[in-house]
Design an enzyme around this catalytic site. Structure first.
Site, mmCIF file in Angstrom:
data_model
loop_
_atom_site.group_PDB
_atom_site.id
_atom_site.type_symbol
_atom_site.label_atom_id
_atom_site.label_comp_id
_atom_site.label_asym_id
_atom_site.label_seq_id
_atom_site.Cartn_x
_atom_site.Cartn_y
_atom_site.Cartn_z
ATOM 1 N N PRO A 37 34.913 45.538 41.018
ATOM 2 C CA PRO A 37 33.699 45.650 41.836
ATOM 3 C C PRO A 37 33.154 44.273 42.168
ATOM 4 O O PRO A 37 32.996 43.435 41.285
ATOM 5 C CB PRO A 37 32.737 46.425 40.925
ATOM 6 C CG PRO A 37 33.271 46.267 39.546
ATOM 7 C CD PRO A 37 34.731 46.008 39.646
ATOM 8 N N HIS A 191 27.366 50.180 35.816
ATOM 9 C CA HIS A 191 27.352 48.719 35.645
ATOM 10 C C HIS A 191 26.356 48.356 34.537
ATOM 11 O O HIS A 191 25.157 48.275 34.760
ATOM 12 C CB HIS A 191 26.958 48.054 36.966
ATOM 13 C CG HIS A 191 27.268 46.584 37.026
ATOM 14 N ND1 HIS A 191 27.618 45.843 35.913
ATOM 15 C CD2 HIS A 191 27.277 45.710 38.072
ATOM 16 C CE1 HIS A 191 27.831 44.579 36.268
ATOM 17 N NE2 HIS A 191 27.633 44.479 37.573
ATOM 18 N N HIS A 194 26.704 41.791 32.930
ATOM 19 C CA HIS A 194 26.373 40.626 33.761
ATOM 20 C C HIS A 194 24.882 40.351 33.958
ATOM 21 O O HIS A 194 24.482 39.802 34.986
ATOM 22 C CB HIS A 194 27.066 40.743 35.129
ATOM 23 C CG HIS A 194 28.548 40.878 35.014
ATOM 24 N ND1 HIS A 194 29.351 41.164 36.067
ATOM 25 C CD2 HIS A 194 29.373 40.771 33.940
ATOM 26 C CE1 HIS A 194 30.621 41.244 35.662
ATOM 27 N NE2 HIS A 194 30.643 41.001 34.360
ATOM 28 N N TYR A 196 22.358 42.458 34.383
ATOM 29 C CA TYR A 196 21.590 43.382 35.209
ATOM 30 C C TYR A 196 20.826 44.377 34.322
ATOM 31 O O TYR A 196 20.754 44.188 33.103
ATOM 32 C CB TYR A 196 22.498 44.046 36.240
ATOM 33 C CG TYR A 196 23.099 43.024 37.188
ATOM 34 C CD1 TYR A 196 22.273 42.204 37.952
ATOM 35 C CD2 TYR A 196 24.472 42.821 37.281
ATOM 36 C CE1 TYR A 196 22.791 41.228 38.802
ATOM 37 C CE2 TYR A 196 25.000 41.845 38.121
ATOM 38 C CZ TYR A 196 24.158 41.060 38.871
ATOM 39 O OH TYR A 196 24.667 40.088 39.699
ATOM 40 N N ARG A 349 38.095 37.825 42.770
ATOM 41 C CA ARG A 349 38.224 36.804 43.814
ATOM 42 C C ARG A 349 39.615 36.776 44.455
ATOM 43 O O ARG A 349 39.739 36.580 45.659
ATOM 44 C CB ARG A 349 37.864 35.438 43.238
ATOM 45 C CG ARG A 349 36.377 35.291 42.966
ATOM 46 C CD ARG A 349 36.046 34.152 42.041
ATOM 47 N NE ARG A 349 36.437 34.442 40.666
ATOM 48 C CZ ARG A 349 35.945 33.835 39.596
ATOM 49 N NH1 ARG A 349 35.031 32.892 39.742
ATOM 50 N NH2 ARG A 349 36.348 34.140 38.383
#
Length: 402
Positions: A37, A191, A194, A196, A349
């Site tokens: 994602p 999620h 990271h 969040y 990436r």
């Protein structure tokens, strides 16, 4: 499983590779290279557009697995411009076209459900109010937020959720999961990583609550587990996955004991799976090397041995499909699968700049270089769907020789 099937699932030495088939619960995957994602900011005004259909289908393969970019569960969830949501009917209808296109190519696709919590700004909030979080501590000035005009701003002070408000947020995840299934998605990924919203409850470097959602490990895991239970009860646990990053300090998301945190979450997931008699689709854990781990003053300076131990312990403890992400190339992905450190490997990436990444990795072809400055622009083509496929590159080389 027949003996012949076992032979096909591995290389000549019997060791699984990135290109071995894998059974992920009810889903039969043809290989183990997963689209991670990734926020791409191409859903103008929160609505998935035709450009997203092209982007995801370019990266689809028969039996391949894709995870969408973070998709908002509510209108308070955004921390980037032009990210898609799945909380209203227009968004659900728009996603249907994208999911159908991926399925037409034989792909399997999950929707990642996202709320950024304090990693937002008043400009993204309805009525310009403060963003919600577990805390009133803002993200430090070490980090900057991408604003709608392309500039970078400072994260504002968030508003801690009242205890009585938390169930409403859980309900937003529940409704978003139902919407995702209505849109045709094969499942959802929560999620929880990271820095969040969910991570803001999990990490003791952020969570300073004194109610039942703060303090002890059990309390800090409560919000995530209530979400998992609500979503699993709605769509079935075998369509639910979780992403976590216990050892990553992205957006100041530090914890005093990342291994204990990871194991505490896994212990609860294993118990829930046992209770429900079925497993999650997978657990998705980000490698510490994903970001500048250990570079904050408050963060621990990790090393590769420590990181490897943490991931191996989480993999060993979790009773189900284990996916890794974060800085993987072909060699590291092959090694992780061969050594049993991961069942699946997600690529970010490298998948941005190589729509046919699976083929390139399989034949060990050169990779296109990604252009970082176009990661979060809003152009529906440039830096999004215009990276060349391997056969296009060969065609251009032939043309240039004529």
């Amino acid at each position: 499983m027949e003996h012949g099937e076992k032979v096909k699932m591995a290389d000549s030495q019997g060791t699984p590779t990135l290109f071995s088939p894998y059974k992920m619960g009810k889903f039969n995957l043809s290989h183990r290279v997963v689209l991670a994602p990734m926020t791409r900011c191409r859903a103008l005004n929160g609505i998935p557009r035709p450009a997203l259909a092209e982007y995801y289908t370019q990266r689809s393969t028969p039996g391949g697995f894709l995870i969408t970019e973070g998709t908002l569960i509510s209108d308070t969830g955004a921390g980037f411009p032009h990210v898609p949501g799945i909380y209203n009917e227009e968004q659900v209808e728009a996603w249907k076209m994208i999911v159908d296109a991926v399925h037409a190519k034989g792909g399997i696709i999950f929707c990642q459900l996202w709320h950024v919590g304090r990693a937002s700004h008043t400009v993204y909030q309805p009525g310009g109010v403060a963003p919600i979080s577990s805390t009133n501590k803002p993200i430090s000035k070490r980090w900057r937020i991408l604003m709608p005009d392309g500039s970078y701003g400072i994260y504002p002070k968030p508003r801690p959720l009242e205890t009585s408000e938390i169930q409403e947020v859980v309900e937003h995840y529940h409704k978003a999961a139902l919407n995702a299934i209505r849109a045709g998605f094969d499942g959802i990924e929560i999620h929880g990583a990271h820095g969040y919203l969910i991570d803001q409850f999990l990490k003791d470097g952020i969570n300073d609550r004194t109610d039942e959602y703060g303090g002890s490990l059990a309390n800090r895991c409560k919000f995530l587990m209530q979400i998992v239970q609500a979503v699993a009860s709605a769509i079935g646990i075998d369509r639910v996955a979780i992403r976590m990053s216990p050892a990553i300090d992205h957006l100041d998301a530090t914890d005093s004991n990342p291994l204990n945190l990871g194991l505490a979450v896994i212990e609860r997931l294993n118990k829930l799976q046992l209770q429900l008699g079925s497993k999650l689709a997978y657990l998705h854990v980000t490698q510490p090397r994903y970001h500048a781990y250990g570079q904050t003053e408050s963060g621990k300076h990790g090393n590769e041995d420590e990181e490897a131990y943490l991931l191996k312990e989480l993999k060993r403890t979790y009773q189900g499909t284990f996916m890794c992400s974060g800085g993987f190339n072909r060699e590291l992905g092959m090694q992780a699968v061969a050594e049993g450190d991961a069942d699946l490997v997600s690529y970010g990436r490298l998948f941005i700049s190589n729509p046919d990444l699976v083929l390139r990795l399989k034949v060990n072809a050169p990779l296109n270089r990604y252009i970082r400055k176009t990661f979060y622009t809003h152009d529906p083509v440039v830096g999004y769907t215009d990276y060349p496929f391997l056969n296009e590159e060969k065609g251009r080389q032939v043309q240039s020789r004529l």
